[in-house]
Motif scaffolding. Structure first.
Motif, short mmCIF file in Angstrom:
data_model
loop_
_atom_site.label_atom_id
_atom_site.label_comp_id
_atom_site.label_asym_id
_atom_site.label_seq_id
_atom_site.Cartn_x
_atom_site.Cartn_y
_atom_site.Cartn_z
N HIS A 178 45.50 64.61 45.27
CA HIS A 178 46.92 64.10 45.60
C HIS A 178 47.92 65.03 46.19
O HIS A 178 47.59 66.18 45.51
N GLU A 179 48.71 64.86 47.02
CA GLU A 179 49.73 65.79 47.39
C GLU A 179 51.11 65.48 47.36
O GLU A 179 52.01 66.13 47.17
N SER A 206 51.94 76.62 43.36
CA SER A 206 50.75 77.33 43.30
C SER A 206 49.61 76.85 44.09
O SER A 206 48.84 77.39 44.68
N ALA A 207 49.69 75.54 44.40
CA ALA A 207 48.86 74.61 45.39
C ALA A 207 49.20 74.76 46.56
O ALA A 207 48.80 74.03 47.43
N PRO A 240 55.22 58.00 46.13
CA PRO A 240 54.06 58.99 45.84
C PRO A 240 52.74 58.25 45.49
O PRO A 240 52.77 57.00 45.24
N THR A 241 51.63 59.17 45.57
CA THR A 241 50.29 58.61 45.42
C THR A 241 50.08 58.73 44.00
O THR A 241 49.02 58.29 43.34
N ASP A 336 42.87 57.99 48.37
CA ASP A 336 42.27 57.63 49.46
C ASP A 336 42.98 58.67 50.57
O ASP A 336 44.21 58.81 50.73
N ALA A 337 41.94 59.18 51.15
CA ALA A 337 42.30 60.21 52.33
C ALA A 337 43.37 59.86 53.17
O ALA A 337 44.16 60.62 53.70
N SER A 338 43.56 58.63 53.59
CA SER A 338 44.35 57.99 54.59
C SER A 338 45.94 58.09 54.00
O SER A 338 46.64 57.76 54.62
N ARG A 339 46.06 58.16 52.67
CA ARG A 339 47.32 57.98 51.96
C ARG A 339 47.83 59.35 51.52
O ARG A 339 48.91 59.49 50.97
N ARG A 340 47.14 60.38 51.89
CA ARG A 340 47.67 61.55 51.58
C ARG A 340 49.04 62.23 52.26
O ARG A 340 49.74 62.87 51.63
N ARG A 341 49.15 61.72 53.38
CA ARG A 341 50.52 61.89 53.97
C ARG A 341 51.36 60.72 54.69
O ARG A 341 50.48 59.81 54.97
#
Length: 341
Positions: A178-179, A206-207, A240-241, A336-341
């Motif tokens: 999650h980002e 930090s991330a 947000p995710t 889900d990688a498609s929802r990171r941004r």
């Protein structure tokens, strides 16, 4: 019924030595072996002190008050257990109360604190200033230890490492990919909320992740406050995710409101909360949480206030052992990688 003289005869010591040891008098000067022999003799004879007489002689009641915002709040169960376990070891009773009973000028506050009914006070304040104001006069005469809702290491306080707990929660979400992570906080300016938001922001930094200003709310720690946070964070298209909720009670409300908004947890949004309770594992889905050292806080807080009763100076402590620990349940999942941004 056994008397002090009976205990003294069995232990082979003077009555005055027995009296000092069994009352935990600070001026007692006996060896550890003699102290244990006296206590064993008292146990063997089932000796019970005359509490009323002892209170008259010492001007103490051997009772402390533990006041919390809500007596049925599940997160305080371990705090109460820790205080009571430590109190029993020192022959003290614990009188429970609510912060509602401490309104300035309230007759209940005067009876609880001003008539010699208790020797000291452990107070977990609500998120409002007049609770601490209400005990000002009492605090000038008797020991008071404030729990949590105060600056860390303030004299006469016992707090927990809220910032560390927040970092544990946010790190879990980041590890899941999650980002776009939100923070559903407590009342602005409250010391616990300040520490939890600080930990959230520090772990994001930090991330190498930015904090979206629209992803930060500060409504409070109740279920209703969690519902308000859900409306603010999840009603629009830009969502947000994952959400770190600063209190498990607020997380219950947020989780419920998310479902009513038509969102699936954790498929649409992951949720992790600070504090653990039986309510967290019985929600649907069960909530991932970070457990905090409530039981040890209770034990250490009693030790503090008992030391104050014996004449020690007020200190401030942060109870960080055991350290905050992640409990993974079904409310969090990989993004889900498609929802990171």
């Amino acid at each position: 019924m056994a008397t002090l003289s009976d205990v003294a005869a069995r232990a082979g010591v003077s009555v005055s030595a027995v009296s000092r040891v069994l009352s935990d008098a600070p001026e007692t000067r006996v060896s550890d072996e003699t102290r244990e022999r006296i206590k064993q003799a008292a146990r063997d004879l089932d000796y019970r002190p005359n509490s009323a007489g002892r209170a008259l002689r010492s001007a103490r009641s051997n009772v402390i008050a533990l006041v919390v915002p809500d007596l049925i709040n599940a997160i305080f169960i371990e705090l109460v257990r820790g205080v009571e376990d430590a109190a029993i070891q020192h022959d003290y009773l614990v009188l429970m109360g609510r912060t509602e009973d401490l309104e300035p000028g309230d007759e209940r506050a005067r009876k609880l604190l001003g008539e010699g009914r208790v020797d000291a006070l452990l107070l977990q304040p609500e998120d409002r200033p007049n609770v601490v104001d209400a005990i000002a006069g009492f605090a000038e005469q008797k020991p008071v230890v404030i729990l949590n809702s105060v600056e860390a290491n303030a004299p006469g306080s016992a707090t927990m490492p809220d910032d560390v707990g927040a970092r544990v929660a946010v790190r879990h979400l980041i590890d899941l990919g999650h980002e776009r992570i939100a923070f559903a906080g407590g009342v602005p300016g409250n010391p616990t909320n300040v520490r939890r938001e600080s930990g959230f922001r520090a772990q994001m930094a930090s991330a190498g992740l930015d904090v979206d200003p629209t992803f930060v709310t500060s409504f409070g720690y109740t279920a209703v406050d969690g519902e308000r946070a859900a409306d603010a964070l999840l009603s629009g298209e830009h969502r947000p995710t994952a959400i770190f909720v600063a209190n498990v009670n607020a997380a219950i409300g947020l989780l419920s409101r998310a479902r009513r908004l038509g969102l699936a947890v954790p498929a649409d949004v992951s949720i992790v909360a600070l504090h653990d309770s039986w309510t967290a594992e019985n929600s649907w889905p069960p909530l991932t949480t970070v457990t905090m050292p409530w039981y040890e806080l209770g034990r250490r807080a009693f030790a503090q206030v008992h030391g104050r009763i014996q004449g020690e100076d007020p200190t401030g402590i942060v109870v960080d052992d055991p350290a905050p620990r992640l409990i993974v349940r079904e409310s969090t999942a990989k993004v889900d990688a498609s929802r990171r941004r």
